[in-house]
Design a protein around this motif. Structure first.
Motif, mmCIF file in Angstrom:
data_model
loop_
_atom_site.group_PDB
_atom_site.id
_atom_site.type_symbol
_atom_site.label_atom_id
_atom_site.label_comp_id
_atom_site.label_asym_id
_atom_site.label_seq_id
_atom_site.Cartn_x
_atom_site.Cartn_y
_atom_site.Cartn_z
ATOM 1 N N ARG A 187 0.810 -1.211 0.000
ATOM 2 C CA ARG A 187 0.000 0.000 0.000
ATOM 3 C C ARG A 187 0.848 1.267 0.000
ATOM 4 O O ARG A 187 0.304 2.376 -0.005
ATOM 5 C CB ARG A 187 -0.930 -0.019 1.215
ATOM 6 N N VAL A 190 3.314 2.233 2.261
ATOM 7 C CA VAL A 190 3.819 2.788 3.520
ATOM 8 C C VAL A 190 5.345 2.778 3.507
ATOM 9 O O VAL A 190 5.975 1.787 3.134
ATOM 10 C CB VAL A 190 3.292 1.972 4.720
ATOM 11 N N ASP A 222 -3.498 3.196 14.702
ATOM 12 C CA ASP A 222 -4.326 3.572 13.560
ATOM 13 C C ASP A 222 -3.444 3.589 12.322
ATOM 14 O O ASP A 222 -2.555 4.438 12.196
ATOM 15 C CB ASP A 222 -4.960 4.949 13.783
ATOM 16 N N GLU A 223 -3.677 2.650 11.420
ATOM 17 C CA GLU A 223 -2.842 2.558 10.223
ATOM 18 C C GLU A 223 -2.897 3.833 9.389
ATOM 19 O O GLU A 223 -1.958 4.139 8.634
ATOM 20 C CB GLU A 223 -3.275 1.370 9.370
ATOM 21 N N ASN A 224 -3.986 4.597 9.513
ATOM 22 C CA ASN A 224 -4.101 5.838 8.737
ATOM 23 C C ASN A 224 -3.044 6.861 9.130
ATOM 24 O O ASN A 224 -2.737 7.762 8.347
ATOM 25 C CB ASN A 224 -5.498 6.436 8.904
ATOM 26 N N ASP A 225 -2.470 6.734 10.335
ATOM 27 C CA ASP A 225 -1.405 7.652 10.745
ATOM 28 C C ASP A 225 -0.143 7.461 9.917
ATOM 29 O O ASP A 225 0.714 8.356 9.853
ATOM 30 C CB ASP A 225 -1.068 7.439 12.224
ATOM 31 N N PHE A 231 0.175 7.169 6.688
ATOM 32 C CA PHE A 231 0.202 7.752 5.349
ATOM 33 C C PHE A 231 0.649 9.215 5.329
ATOM 34 O O PHE A 231 1.480 9.582 4.491
ATOM 35 C CB PHE A 231 -1.150 7.526 4.675
ATOM 36 N N THR A 276 0.830 10.862 -1.582
ATOM 37 C CA THR A 276 0.860 10.288 -0.237
ATOM 38 C C THR A 276 1.841 9.132 -0.173
ATOM 39 O O THR A 276 2.587 8.996 0.783
ATOM 40 C CB THR A 276 -0.543 9.794 0.166
ATOM 41 N N THR A 277 1.853 8.282 -1.209
ATOM 42 C CA THR A 277 2.813 7.188 -1.315
ATOM 43 C C THR A 277 3.348 7.150 -2.737
ATOM 44 O O THR A 277 2.798 7.780 -3.651
ATOM 45 C CB THR A 277 2.175 5.821 -0.977
#
Length: 441
Positions: free
Chosen positions: A255, A257, A301-304, A306, A347-348
């Motif tokens: 994804r 990261v 929180d995996e959203n942190d 990104f 973002t990535t």
């Protein structure tokens, strides 16, 4: 010498929970200038897979968690057998034959009587003939370690002083009926013989630690320093257990990261220090202190990951992403400019391909009905490409003179016509990358 270890089972991919344990042990070793051992817990031949051994190594290498040596428990079975014989000779190891159903009934009976649901040591009162009869009927039994029923105490590196009454704990099974050595025994023998000085693991292992301390002492060893970190939960405090499959390192990497985003978060999560983005391992190690961690459940929180990844990419030099950019088809002559234009708008790295497709094939124009005539007029004034850094300002000046539009009413319709977006990089930088403009077709 400070020596730590990470002992994963090769039965699946590493997830964030595993990584937290690996990282904390790695950081302790590196900060002390010691050794970090990768110890593969592959004593279960039915579930262990070589493909997962390779995957574990690949994931750790991606993160930069380089080990000093690799050990495999499947190659040390003779050492565990010797330890078992030693415990038998001391009268601390005994064979038991209860079935799972029988054990469950015993536990229920004890609970109904208000007693701790621990093994009642019925096997210790059996005669040799009774054991032989059960062995003939049911096959080999399990081997249990006989605990000294006293308090087991240690000063935990995170929890502080811990005291557990061994009488409230069942004598642990160390060898199954099929002969498989379980982790509790294998880990004790390995920690002693490999000189492991520090063990960090999840707080769900506290009871295991108590029994292992007794086993180590029975075998004449000195227990390592133990520290038990908090367990991770979801952002709302929910259990992560059902989602760990989607939080594997392989999944997070796919994804997009960035490894340092993941390491920066997990190196501070659950501690009293704020999460700070680090871009290299040295500063991560320097800022680490295991005593700053607490015992309370820790929200992950995996959203942190990104926004942290995006911040790292904004500072990443072109040379580090040259191959990635080449792989999506950006010509060498445009690659450096492409990175300079896009890195603040992704973002990535996975987002890069969409940008290149837009530059290469043109974007679907976003033209409001009231701007249709204006855009059509402007497109007739747009010179033939290729474009340079001055094209945008020269073109918009010509459009302004021809139409009288200024400011946002001038620039926004043109940006949306060329890129299909209201926001993005400076158009003076974008236009030289445009290989096709659909609004001009």
């Amino acid at each position: 010498m400070t020596t730590t270890r990470f002992a994963p089972s090769p039965t699946g991919h590493i997830h964030v929970g595993n990584l937290r344990t690996a990282l904390l042990n790695f950081l302790i070793a590196r900060k002390a200038g010691g050794q970090f051992i990768l110890r593969i817990d592959d004593t279960d031949p039915e579930r262990s897979r070589e493909e997962y051994v390779d995957a574990i190594k690949e994931d750790l290498e991606w993160l930069g968690l380089h080990w000093d040596r690799v050990e495999r428990q499947s190659e040390r079975l003779d050492r565990y057998a010797e330890a078992a014989d030693t415990l038998r000779g001391m009268g601390r190891f005994y064979e038991a034959f209860e079935t799972p159903t029988e054990l469950d009934l015993k536990r229920k009976k004890q609970l109904n009587m208000g007693r701790p649901p621990v093994y009642d040591r019925a096997a210790l009162s059996m005669t040799g003939d009774e054991r032989e009869a059960l062995r003939a009927e049911r096959g080999p039994g399990v081997w249990r370690f006989k605990l000294d029923q006293e308090r087991i105490e240690w000063d935990d590196g995170i929890l502080g002083p811990v005291s557990i009454d061994a009488a409230s704990v069942s004598d642990p099974v160390l060898i199954r009926g099929d002969g498989q050595v379980l982790y509790t025994l294998a880990s004790v023998v390995d920690d002693m013989e490999m000189g492991v000085t520090d063990v960090v693991r999840g707080s769900d292992h506290v009871t295991n630690t108590a029994t292992q301390i007794q086993i180590i002492e029975a075998l004449g060893g000195t227990p390592p320093r133990f520290a038990h970190h908090s367990l991770l939960t979801g952002p709302q405090g929910e259990s992560l257990s059902k989602r760990l499959g989607t939080l594997s390192l392989r999944d997070l990497r796919e994804r997009g990261v960035h490894p340092m985003a993941l390491l920066s978060l997990l190196a501070r999560l659950g501690s009293s220090d704020p999460v700070e983005l680090r871009t290299d391992m040295e500063t991560l190690v320097d800022g680490f202190d295991i005593t700053r961690f607490g015992a309370a459940p820790t929200k992950f929180d995996e959203n942190d990951l990104f926004p942290m990844t995006a911040r790292i990419l904004q500072e990443t030099p072109f040379e580090e992403v040259r191959q990635t950019i080449a792989a999506i088809g950006v010509p060498d002559g445009l690659a450096a400019r492409f990175w300079a234009v896009t890195r603040d708008n992704i973002t990535t790295l996975n987002d890069l391909e969409a940008w290149w497709i837009m530059f290469r094939d043109g974007a679907e124009p976003a033209i409001a009905p009231e701007d249709a005539d204006f855009v059509a007029h402007a497109m007739r004034l747009l010179p033939e490409g290729p474009y340079d850094d001055a094209t945008w300002s020269e073109w918009t000046a010509a459009v302004r003179d021809a139409t009288g539009r200024k400011g946002r009413p001038l620039f926004m319709p043109l940006r949306k016509a060329l890129t299909g977006q209201e926001r993005g990089p400076e158009m003076s930088q974008v236009l030289p990358l445009m290989q096709r403009i659909r609004a001009a077709d």
